[in-house]
Design a protein around this motif. Structure first.
Motif, short mmCIF file in Angstrom:
data_model
loop_
_atom_site.label_atom_id
_atom_site.label_comp_id
_atom_site.label_asym_id
_atom_site.label_seq_id
_atom_site.Cartn_x
_atom_site.Cartn_y
_atom_site.Cartn_z
N ILE A 79 0.80 -1.26 0.00
CA ILE A 79 0.00 0.00 0.00
C ILE A 79 0.82 1.29 0.00
N ASN A 161 -8.80 -11.66 -4.48
CA ASN A 161 -8.97 -11.57 -3.03
C ASN A 161 -7.80 -10.85 -2.37
N VAL B 85 -19.71 -15.21 -4.19
CA VAL B 85 -18.63 -14.71 -5.03
C VAL B 85 -19.11 -13.99 -6.28
N GLU B 100 -15.06 -3.62 2.83
CA GLU B 100 -14.25 -4.60 2.12
C GLU B 100 -14.96 -5.94 2.10
N TYR B 101 -14.47 -6.81 1.24
CA TYR B 101 -15.16 -8.04 0.93
C TYR B 101 -14.13 -9.14 0.75
N LEU B 102 -14.21 -10.18 1.55
CA LEU B 102 -13.25 -11.28 1.45
C LEU B 102 -14.01 -12.55 1.10
N MET B 103 -13.59 -13.18 -0.01
CA MET B 103 -14.29 -14.39 -0.45
C MET B 103 -13.66 -15.63 0.17
N LYS B 104 -14.49 -16.53 0.66
CA LYS B 104 -14.00 -17.81 1.16
C LYS B 104 -13.75 -18.71 -0.05
N PRO B 105 -12.72 -19.54 -0.04
CA PRO B 105 -11.76 -19.71 1.05
C PRO B 105 -10.69 -18.62 1.02
N PHE B 106 -10.09 -18.40 2.18
CA PHE B 106 -9.05 -17.39 2.27
C PHE B 106 -7.97 -17.90 3.22
N GLU B 109 -3.07 -14.78 5.47
CA GLU B 109 -2.41 -13.70 4.74
C GLU B 109 -3.41 -12.81 4.01
N THR B 110 -4.38 -13.43 3.30
CA THR B 110 -5.35 -12.60 2.58
C THR B 110 -6.20 -11.80 3.56
N GLU B 113 -4.20 -8.88 4.51
CA GLU B 113 -4.15 -7.91 3.41
C GLU B 113 -5.43 -7.07 3.36
N LYS B 114 -6.57 -7.71 3.61
CA LYS B 114 -7.83 -6.97 3.63
C LYS B 114 -7.87 -5.99 4.80
N SER B 116 -5.38 -4.56 6.16
CA SER B 116 -4.53 -3.39 5.94
C SER B 116 -5.16 -2.44 4.92
N LEU B 117 -6.01 -2.96 4.02
CA LEU B 117 -6.78 -2.06 3.15
C LEU B 117 -7.72 -1.20 3.98
N ARG B 121 -3.26 -2.18 10.60
CA ARG B 121 -2.04 -2.94 10.38
C ARG B 121 -1.69 -3.71 11.63
#
Ligand SMILES: C[S@@+](CC[C@H](N)C(=O)[O-])C[C@H]1O[C@@H](n2cnc3c(N)ncnc32)[C@H](O)[C@@H]1O
Lengths: 276, 123
Positions: A79, A161, B85, B100-106, B109-110, B113-114, B116-117, B121
Protein backbone atom coordinates in the motif's frame (compact mmCIF):
# COMPACT_ATOMS: atom_id res chain seq x y z
CA UNK A 1 18.78 -34.69 -9.19
CA UNK A 2 22.47 -35.50 -8.83
CA UNK A 3 24.59 -33.53 -6.44
CA UNK A 4 26.95 -32.34 -9.16
CA UNK A 5 24.02 -30.92 -11.13
CA UNK A 6 23.34 -28.18 -8.63
CA UNK A 7 26.40 -26.03 -9.40
CA UNK A 8 25.52 -26.29 -13.10
CA UNK A 9 21.96 -25.07 -12.47
CA UNK A 10 23.21 -22.36 -10.19
CA UNK A 11 25.52 -21.03 -12.90
CA UNK A 12 22.78 -21.23 -15.53
CA UNK A 13 20.34 -19.31 -13.32
CA UNK A 14 22.96 -16.71 -12.55
CA UNK A 15 23.58 -16.09 -16.23
CA UNK A 16 20.01 -16.19 -17.44
CA UNK A 17 17.93 -14.50 -14.71
CA UNK A 18 20.40 -13.60 -12.00
CA UNK A 19 18.36 -15.58 -9.50
CA UNK A 20 20.67 -16.90 -6.85
CA UNK A 21 20.27 -20.61 -6.11
CA UNK A 22 21.75 -21.44 -2.75
CA UNK A 23 22.17 -25.01 -1.49
CA UNK A 24 19.28 -24.61 0.94
CA UNK A 25 16.97 -24.17 -2.04
CA UNK A 26 17.96 -27.48 -3.66
CA UNK A 27 14.70 -29.13 -2.71
CA UNK A 28 12.60 -26.25 -4.00
CA UNK A 29 14.60 -26.16 -7.24
CA UNK A 30 14.12 -29.85 -7.76
CA UNK A 31 10.38 -29.76 -7.17
CA UNK A 32 9.94 -26.80 -9.52
CA UNK A 33 12.02 -28.52 -12.19
CA UNK A 34 10.01 -31.70 -11.74
CA UNK A 35 6.79 -29.83 -12.45
CA UNK A 36 8.47 -28.09 -15.37
CA UNK A 37 9.79 -31.35 -16.85
CA UNK A 38 6.34 -32.89 -16.78
CA UNK A 39 4.82 -29.80 -18.44
CA UNK A 40 7.45 -30.06 -21.17
CA UNK A 41 6.94 -33.79 -21.61
CA UNK A 42 10.48 -34.60 -20.45
CA UNK A 43 10.61 -37.88 -18.57
CA UNK A 44 12.58 -36.80 -15.49
CA UNK A 45 14.60 -34.01 -13.92
CA UNK A 46 17.77 -35.94 -14.77
CA UNK A 47 16.77 -36.09 -18.43
CA UNK A 48 15.96 -32.41 -18.36
CA UNK A 49 19.35 -31.52 -16.90
CA UNK A 50 21.11 -33.75 -19.42
CA UNK A 51 19.43 -31.82 -22.24
CA UNK A 52 20.24 -28.48 -20.64
CA UNK A 53 23.87 -29.51 -20.40
CA UNK A 54 24.13 -30.89 -23.93
CA UNK A 55 22.12 -28.48 -26.01
CA UNK A 56 23.31 -25.00 -26.94
CA UNK A 57 21.35 -22.26 -25.14
CA UNK A 58 17.79 -22.28 -26.44
CA UNK A 59 14.18 -21.80 -25.42
CA UNK A 60 14.33 -24.79 -23.10
CA UNK A 61 16.99 -23.11 -20.97
CA UNK A 62 14.98 -19.90 -20.84
CA UNK A 63 11.78 -21.71 -19.87
CA UNK A 64 13.53 -23.85 -17.28
CA UNK A 65 15.00 -20.78 -15.62
CA UNK A 66 11.62 -19.04 -15.76
CA UNK A 67 10.19 -22.01 -13.93
CA UNK A 68 12.57 -21.29 -11.05
CA UNK A 69 11.35 -17.72 -10.57
CA UNK A 70 9.08 -16.76 -7.72
CA UNK A 71 6.13 -14.75 -9.06
CA UNK A 72 4.51 -13.98 -5.71
CA UNK A 73 2.62 -10.71 -6.00
CA UNK A 74 -0.65 -8.98 -5.16
CA UNK A 75 -2.61 -5.86 -5.97
CA UNK A 76 -1.49 -2.72 -4.11
CA UNK A 77 1.25 -4.68 -2.38
CA UNK A 78 2.40 -2.89 0.80
CA UNK A 79 0.00 0.00 0.00
CA UNK A 80 2.49 2.71 1.10
CA UNK A 81 4.15 3.18 -2.33
CA UNK A 82 0.75 3.65 -3.97
CA UNK A 83 -0.34 6.16 -1.33
CA UNK A 84 2.92 8.05 -1.82
CA UNK A 85 2.42 8.09 -5.58
CA UNK A 86 -1.08 9.46 -5.18
CA UNK A 87 -0.42 11.99 -2.46
CA UNK A 88 3.02 13.30 -3.35
CA UNK A 89 4.81 12.07 -6.39
CA UNK A 90 2.29 12.27 -9.23
CA UNK A 91 1.10 15.74 -8.12
CA UNK A 92 4.73 16.87 -7.91
CA UNK A 93 5.58 15.62 -11.40
CA UNK A 94 2.45 17.20 -12.84
CA UNK A 95 3.23 20.52 -11.18
CA UNK A 96 6.65 20.70 -12.80
CA UNK A 97 6.50 22.85 -15.90
CA UNK A 98 9.02 20.53 -17.54
CA UNK A 99 6.69 17.51 -17.37
CA UNK A 100 4.20 19.05 -19.78
CA UNK A 101 1.48 17.25 -17.82
CA UNK A 102 2.94 13.88 -18.75
CA UNK A 103 4.01 11.02 -16.50
CA UNK A 104 6.00 7.90 -17.34
CA UNK A 105 6.11 4.80 -15.16
CA UNK A 106 7.94 1.48 -15.45
CA UNK A 107 7.05 -1.62 -13.46
CA UNK A 108 10.32 -3.46 -13.98
CA UNK A 109 9.55 -6.94 -12.62
CA UNK A 110 5.80 -7.00 -13.03
CA UNK A 111 5.10 -10.71 -12.56
CA UNK A 112 1.41 -11.35 -13.37
CA UNK A 113 0.59 -7.67 -13.72
CA UNK A 114 -0.99 -6.80 -10.39
CA UNK A 115 1.60 -4.09 -9.79
CA UNK A 116 1.27 -2.11 -13.05
CA UNK A 117 -2.52 -2.54 -13.07
CA UNK A 118 -2.67 -1.20 -9.51
CA UNK A 119 -0.84 1.89 -10.76
CA UNK A 120 -3.20 2.12 -13.72
CA UNK A 121 -6.33 1.89 -11.54
CA UNK A 122 -4.91 4.41 -9.11
CA UNK A 123 -4.17 6.88 -11.89
CA UNK A 124 -7.55 6.36 -13.54
CA UNK A 125 -9.23 6.95 -10.21
CA UNK A 126 -7.31 9.99 -9.00
CA UNK A 127 -5.74 11.51 -12.12
CA UNK A 128 -8.30 10.85 -14.85
CA UNK A 129 -6.55 13.26 -17.24
CA UNK A 130 -3.52 10.94 -17.33
CA UNK A 131 -4.18 8.67 -20.27
CA UNK A 132 -3.26 8.23 -23.89
CA UNK A 133 -0.33 10.49 -24.74
CA UNK A 134 -0.13 11.95 -21.19
CA UNK A 135 0.79 8.56 -19.75
CA UNK A 136 3.44 6.02 -20.59
CA UNK A 137 3.01 2.97 -18.36
CA UNK A 138 5.41 0.17 -19.25
CA UNK A 139 5.56 -3.19 -17.49
CA UNK A 140 8.07 -5.93 -18.04
CA UNK A 141 9.28 -9.22 -16.68
CA UNK A 142 11.90 -11.72 -17.72
CA UNK A 143 9.37 -14.52 -17.76
CA UNK A 144 7.40 -15.00 -20.99
CA UNK A 145 4.67 -16.86 -19.17
CA UNK A 146 4.29 -14.08 -16.61
CA UNK A 147 4.16 -11.35 -19.26
CA UNK A 148 1.56 -13.24 -21.29
CA UNK A 149 -0.64 -13.80 -18.27
CA UNK A 150 -0.21 -10.20 -17.19
CA UNK A 151 -1.22 -8.90 -20.61
CA UNK A 152 -4.36 -11.05 -20.55
CA UNK A 153 -5.61 -9.21 -17.45
CA UNK A 154 -7.44 -12.30 -16.27
CA UNK A 155 -7.33 -13.24 -12.59
CA UNK A 156 -8.56 -16.03 -10.37
CA UNK A 157 -10.72 -15.53 -7.32
CA UNK A 158 -7.70 -16.11 -5.12
CA UNK A 159 -5.81 -13.34 -6.90
CA UNK A 160 -8.58 -10.75 -6.73
CA UNK A 161 -8.97 -11.57 -3.03
CA UNK A 162 -5.46 -10.25 -2.48
CA UNK A 163 -4.99 -6.53 -1.94
CA UNK A 164 -7.60 -5.32 -4.43
CA UNK A 165 -10.05 -2.84 -2.88
CA UNK A 166 -13.60 -4.17 -3.33
CA UNK A 167 -14.84 -0.98 -5.04
CA UNK A 168 -12.09 -1.37 -7.67
CA UNK A 169 -13.13 -4.97 -8.25
CA UNK A 170 -16.65 -3.81 -9.09
CA UNK A 171 -15.56 -0.89 -11.16
CA UNK A 172 -12.70 -2.30 -13.18
CA UNK A 173 -13.35 -6.05 -13.53
CA UNK A 174 -15.90 -8.21 -15.26
CA UNK A 175 -16.75 -11.61 -13.88
CA UNK A 176 -16.47 -14.63 -16.16
CA UNK A 177 -17.42 -17.67 -14.14
CA UNK A 178 -14.74 -18.10 -11.52
CA UNK A 179 -12.40 -15.66 -13.20
CA UNK A 180 -12.26 -11.91 -13.30
CA UNK A 181 -11.31 -9.99 -16.41
CA UNK A 182 -9.81 -6.53 -16.14
CA UNK A 183 -11.75 -4.06 -18.28
CA UNK A 184 -10.11 -2.88 -21.52
CA UNK A 185 -9.98 0.74 -20.33
CA UNK A 186 -7.40 -0.27 -17.69
CA UNK A 187 -5.65 -2.97 -19.71
CA UNK A 188 -5.06 -0.53 -22.52
CA UNK A 189 -3.13 1.78 -20.19
CA UNK A 190 -0.26 -0.70 -19.77
CA UNK A 191 2.29 -1.77 -22.41
CA UNK A 192 3.87 -5.13 -21.61
CA UNK A 193 7.18 -6.46 -22.83
CA UNK A 194 9.50 -9.32 -22.02
CA UNK A 195 12.72 -7.87 -20.74
CA UNK A 196 15.68 -9.18 -18.77
CA UNK A 197 16.98 -6.68 -16.23
CA UNK A 198 20.44 -8.25 -16.39
CA UNK A 199 21.04 -6.75 -19.79
CA UNK A 200 18.21 -4.61 -21.18
CA UNK A 201 16.29 -1.40 -20.61
CA UNK A 202 12.97 -0.51 -22.22
CA UNK A 203 13.09 1.67 -25.31
CA UNK A 204 10.80 4.15 -23.54
CA UNK A 205 13.45 4.96 -20.85
CA UNK A 206 14.09 7.24 -19.01
CA UNK A 207 11.08 7.23 -16.69
CA UNK A 208 9.72 9.54 -13.99
CA UNK A 209 8.84 6.59 -11.77
CA UNK A 210 10.28 3.08 -11.60
CA UNK A 211 8.93 0.24 -9.48
CA UNK A 212 11.59 -2.43 -8.99
CA UNK A 213 10.03 -4.32 -6.16
CA UNK A 214 10.80 -7.75 -4.77
CA UNK A 215 13.20 -8.74 -7.50
CA UNK A 216 16.62 -7.71 -6.15
CA UNK A 217 16.16 -9.97 -3.11
CA UNK A 218 16.62 -12.99 -5.38
CA UNK A 219 19.99 -11.79 -6.70
CA UNK A 220 23.56 -11.98 -5.40
CA UNK A 221 25.12 -8.73 -4.29
CA UNK A 222 27.18 -8.14 -7.43
CA UNK A 223 24.15 -8.60 -9.69
CA UNK A 224 22.05 -6.32 -7.48
CA UNK A 225 24.72 -3.71 -7.99
CA UNK A 226 24.73 -4.16 -11.73
CA UNK A 227 20.91 -4.01 -11.98
CA UNK A 228 20.72 -0.90 -9.78
CA UNK A 229 23.40 0.71 -11.95
CA UNK A 230 21.42 -0.03 -15.11
CA UNK A 231 18.20 1.21 -13.49
CA UNK A 232 19.95 4.49 -12.74
CA UNK A 233 20.25 5.09 -16.46
CA UNK A 234 16.54 4.38 -16.92
CA UNK A 235 15.51 6.97 -14.32
CA UNK A 236 15.13 10.67 -15.12
CA UNK A 237 17.51 12.82 -13.03
CA UNK A 238 14.55 14.01 -10.93
CA UNK A 239 12.78 10.62 -10.98
CA UNK A 240 11.58 8.30 -8.23
CA UNK A 241 12.50 4.66 -7.58
CA UNK A 242 10.57 2.24 -5.37
CA UNK A 243 12.08 -1.00 -4.10
CA UNK A 244 10.41 -3.81 -2.15
CA UNK A 245 9.96 -3.45 1.59
CA UNK A 246 12.95 -5.65 2.43
CA UNK A 247 15.23 -4.19 -0.24
CA UNK A 248 17.49 -1.16 -0.26
CA UNK A 249 20.36 0.43 -2.18
CA UNK A 250 22.34 0.78 1.03
CA UNK A 251 25.86 -0.57 0.72
CA UNK A 252 25.18 -1.55 -2.89
CA UNK A 253 24.86 1.62 -4.94
CA UNK A 254 25.47 5.03 -3.41
CA UNK A 255 24.11 6.80 -6.47
CA UNK A 256 20.71 6.75 -4.76
CA UNK A 257 19.49 8.47 -1.64
CA UNK A 258 16.47 7.24 0.31
CA UNK A 259 13.57 9.52 1.19
CA UNK A 260 11.18 8.38 3.93
CA UNK A 261 7.60 9.61 3.60
CA UNK A 262 4.46 8.58 5.44
CA UNK A 263 4.84 4.82 6.03
CA UNK A 264 7.12 4.19 3.10
CA UNK A 265 10.29 5.09 1.31
CA UNK A 266 11.52 5.87 -2.17
CA UNK A 267 14.89 6.64 -3.74
CA UNK A 268 16.14 9.59 -5.73
CA UNK A 269 19.34 9.94 -7.70
CA UNK A 270 22.07 11.87 -5.97
CA UNK A 271 22.83 14.98 -8.01
CA UNK A 272 26.05 13.61 -9.52
CA UNK A 273 25.02 9.96 -9.42
CA UNK A 274 23.19 9.64 -12.68
CA UNK A 275 25.69 11.59 -14.75
CA UNK A 276 28.88 9.69 -14.08
CA UNK B 1 -7.47 -3.44 18.76
CA UNK B 2 -10.82 -5.14 18.98
CA UNK B 3 -12.77 -7.19 16.49
CA UNK B 4 -16.21 -8.75 16.48
CA UNK B 5 -16.68 -11.94 14.45
CA UNK B 6 -20.22 -12.70 13.35
CA UNK B 7 -20.68 -16.13 11.82
CA UNK B 8 -23.14 -18.93 12.50
CA UNK B 9 -20.46 -21.57 12.04
CA UNK B 10 -18.58 -22.25 15.21
CA UNK B 11 -15.67 -23.73 13.28
CA UNK B 12 -15.39 -20.63 11.09
CA UNK B 13 -15.47 -18.39 14.16
CA UNK B 14 -12.65 -20.42 15.69
CA UNK B 15 -10.55 -20.11 12.53
CA UNK B 16 -11.12 -16.38 12.32
CA UNK B 17 -10.49 -15.94 16.03
CA UNK B 18 -7.10 -17.64 15.74
CA UNK B 19 -6.09 -15.55 12.78
CA UNK B 20 -7.25 -12.29 14.38
CA UNK B 21 -5.60 -13.05 17.69
CA UNK B 22 -2.35 -13.76 15.87
CA UNK B 23 -2.67 -10.30 14.38
CA UNK B 24 -3.03 -8.83 17.84
CA UNK B 25 -6.80 -8.32 18.03
CA UNK B 26 -8.98 -8.94 21.06
CA UNK B 27 -11.92 -10.91 19.69
CA UNK B 28 -15.63 -11.06 20.50
CA UNK B 29 -17.81 -13.68 18.87
CA UNK B 30 -21.46 -13.72 17.90
CA UNK B 31 -23.33 -16.60 16.25
CA UNK B 32 -25.87 -14.33 14.54
CA UNK B 33 -27.07 -10.80 13.88
CA UNK B 34 -29.25 -10.34 16.96
CA UNK B 35 -26.53 -11.64 19.26
CA UNK B 36 -24.04 -9.31 17.59
CA UNK B 37 -26.22 -6.23 18.07
CA UNK B 38 -26.74 -7.19 21.67
CA UNK B 39 -23.02 -7.61 22.25
CA UNK B 40 -22.25 -4.28 20.59
CA UNK B 41 -24.85 -2.51 22.76
CA UNK B 42 -23.02 -3.73 25.86
CA UNK B 43 -19.41 -3.62 24.76
CA UNK B 44 -19.37 -0.53 22.57
CA UNK B 45 -17.72 -0.14 19.20
CA UNK B 46 -14.81 -2.42 18.24
CA UNK B 47 -12.35 -1.43 15.50
CA UNK B 48 -13.63 -3.90 12.96
CA UNK B 49 -16.51 -6.30 12.34
CA UNK B 50 -16.05 -9.48 10.29
CA UNK B 51 -19.47 -10.46 9.05
CA UNK B 52 -20.67 -13.62 7.32
CA UNK B 53 -23.51 -13.30 4.78
CA UNK B 54 -25.71 -16.36 5.14
CA UNK B 55 -26.89 -16.85 8.68
CA UNK B 56 -30.24 -18.08 10.02
CA UNK B 57 -32.44 -15.21 11.19
CA UNK B 58 -30.85 -11.92 10.27
CA UNK B 59 -28.59 -12.01 7.20
CA UNK B 60 -25.14 -10.45 7.32
CA UNK B 61 -26.24 -7.72 4.95
CA UNK B 62 -29.20 -6.81 7.16
CA UNK B 63 -26.91 -6.76 10.16
CA UNK B 64 -24.55 -4.40 8.33
CA UNK B 65 -27.45 -2.07 7.47
CA UNK B 66 -28.45 -1.98 11.12
CA UNK B 67 -24.92 -1.34 12.29
CA UNK B 68 -24.60 1.50 9.79
CA UNK B 69 -27.82 3.04 11.09
CA UNK B 70 -26.50 3.14 14.65
CA UNK B 71 -24.69 6.42 15.45
CA UNK B 72 -22.83 4.74 18.32
CA UNK B 73 -21.10 2.50 15.80
CA UNK B 74 -19.88 5.32 13.59
CA UNK B 75 -16.37 4.68 12.32
CA UNK B 76 -16.69 0.91 12.61
CA UNK B 77 -14.88 -0.83 9.77
CA UNK B 78 -16.81 -3.67 8.25
CA UNK B 79 -15.39 -6.60 6.33
CA UNK B 80 -17.79 -9.08 4.77
CA UNK B 81 -16.35 -12.63 4.85
CA UNK B 82 -18.41 -14.95 2.70
CA UNK B 83 -18.79 -17.76 0.19
CA UNK B 84 -20.84 -15.44 -2.04
CA UNK B 85 -18.63 -14.71 -5.03
CA UNK B 86 -20.93 -12.97 -7.52
CA UNK B 87 -20.07 -9.41 -8.51
CA UNK B 88 -23.69 -8.43 -7.89
CA UNK B 89 -23.39 -9.72 -4.33
CA UNK B 90 -20.25 -7.71 -3.71
CA UNK B 91 -22.15 -4.63 -4.89
CA UNK B 92 -25.01 -5.30 -2.48
CA UNK B 93 -22.62 -5.72 0.45
CA UNK B 94 -20.81 -2.47 -0.32
CA UNK B 95 -24.09 -0.62 -0.73
CA UNK B 96 -25.23 -1.90 2.65
CA UNK B 97 -22.10 -0.40 4.17
CA UNK B 98 -19.34 -3.02 4.11
CA UNK B 99 -16.04 -1.44 3.09
CA UNK B 100 -14.25 -4.60 2.12
CA UNK B 101 -15.16 -8.04 0.93
CA UNK B 102 -13.25 -11.28 1.45
CA UNK B 103 -14.29 -14.39 -0.45
CA UNK B 104 -14.00 -17.81 1.16
CA UNK B 105 -11.76 -19.71 1.05
CA UNK B 106 -9.05 -17.39 2.27
CA UNK B 107 -5.80 -17.57 4.23
CA UNK B 108 -4.44 -15.69 7.22
CA UNK B 109 -2.41 -13.70 4.74
CA UNK B 110 -5.35 -12.60 2.58
CA UNK B 111 -7.25 -11.65 5.73
CA UNK B 112 -4.35 -9.52 6.86
CA UNK B 113 -4.15 -7.91 3.41
CA UNK B 114 -7.83 -6.97 3.63
CA UNK B 115 -7.38 -5.55 7.12
CA UNK B 116 -4.53 -3.39 5.94
CA UNK B 117 -6.78 -2.06 3.15
CA UNK B 118 -9.03 -0.95 6.01
CA UNK B 119 -6.11 0.84 7.59
CA UNK B 120 -5.62 -1.79 10.30
CA UNK B 121 -2.04 -2.94 10.38
CA UNK B 122 -0.39 -5.54 12.51
CA UNK B 123 1.25 -4.31 15.68
C1 LIG C 1 8.28 -11.76 -6.63
S1 LIG C 1 7.96 -11.11 -8.21
C2 LIG C 1 7.68 -9.40 -7.86
C3 LIG C 1 6.43 -8.85 -8.51
C4 LIG C 1 6.06 -7.41 -8.14
N1 LIG C 1 7.10 -6.48 -8.51
C5 LIG C 1 5.76 -7.31 -6.67
O1 LIG C 1 6.52 -6.69 -5.92
O2 LIG C 1 4.74 -7.83 -6.22
C6 LIG C 1 9.59 -11.13 -8.97
C7 LIG C 1 9.56 -11.13 -10.49
O3 LIG C 1 10.89 -10.84 -10.97
C8 LIG C 1 11.05 -11.50 -12.20
N2 LIG C 1 12.47 -11.58 -12.54
C9 LIG C 1 13.40 -12.42 -12.02
N3 LIG C 1 14.58 -12.23 -12.61
C10 LIG C 1 14.41 -11.24 -13.54
C11 LIG C 1 15.27 -10.59 -14.46
N4 LIG C 1 16.56 -10.93 -14.57
N5 LIG C 1 14.74 -9.62 -15.25
C12 LIG C 1 13.43 -9.26 -15.13
N6 LIG C 1 12.58 -9.85 -14.27
C13 LIG C 1 13.07 -10.82 -13.48
C14 LIG C 1 10.38 -12.84 -11.96
O4 LIG C 1 10.02 -13.47 -13.19
C15 LIG C 1 9.18 -12.46 -11.09
O5 LIG C 1 8.00 -12.33 -11.86
Amino acid sequence: MKKEDFPFLRQLAREMSGISLTEDKAFLVESRLEAFASREGVASVDDLIRRLRQEPLNGLHQRAMEALANHETLFFRDIAPFEILRRWIVPEILSRGSSGGRVSVWSAACSFGQEPYSVAMLLREHFPALHDSALRLVASDFSTVAVERAASGRYSQLEINRGLPAPYLLKYFEQHGLEWQLRPEIRRMVEFERLNLLNTLPAAAPFDIILLRNMLIYLDLDLRRSVLGRIRRALKPDGFLFLGISESTFGIDDGYSPVAVDNGCYYRLRPTGGLL
Amino acid sequence: MQAIIVDDSKAMRAILRNMMEDLGFAVWEAGGGAEALDLLRHQGRPDVALVDWNMPGMSGVDLIRQMRADPLLEGLRILMVTTEVEAARVAVALQAGAQEYLMKPFTAETLQEKLSLLGLRKG
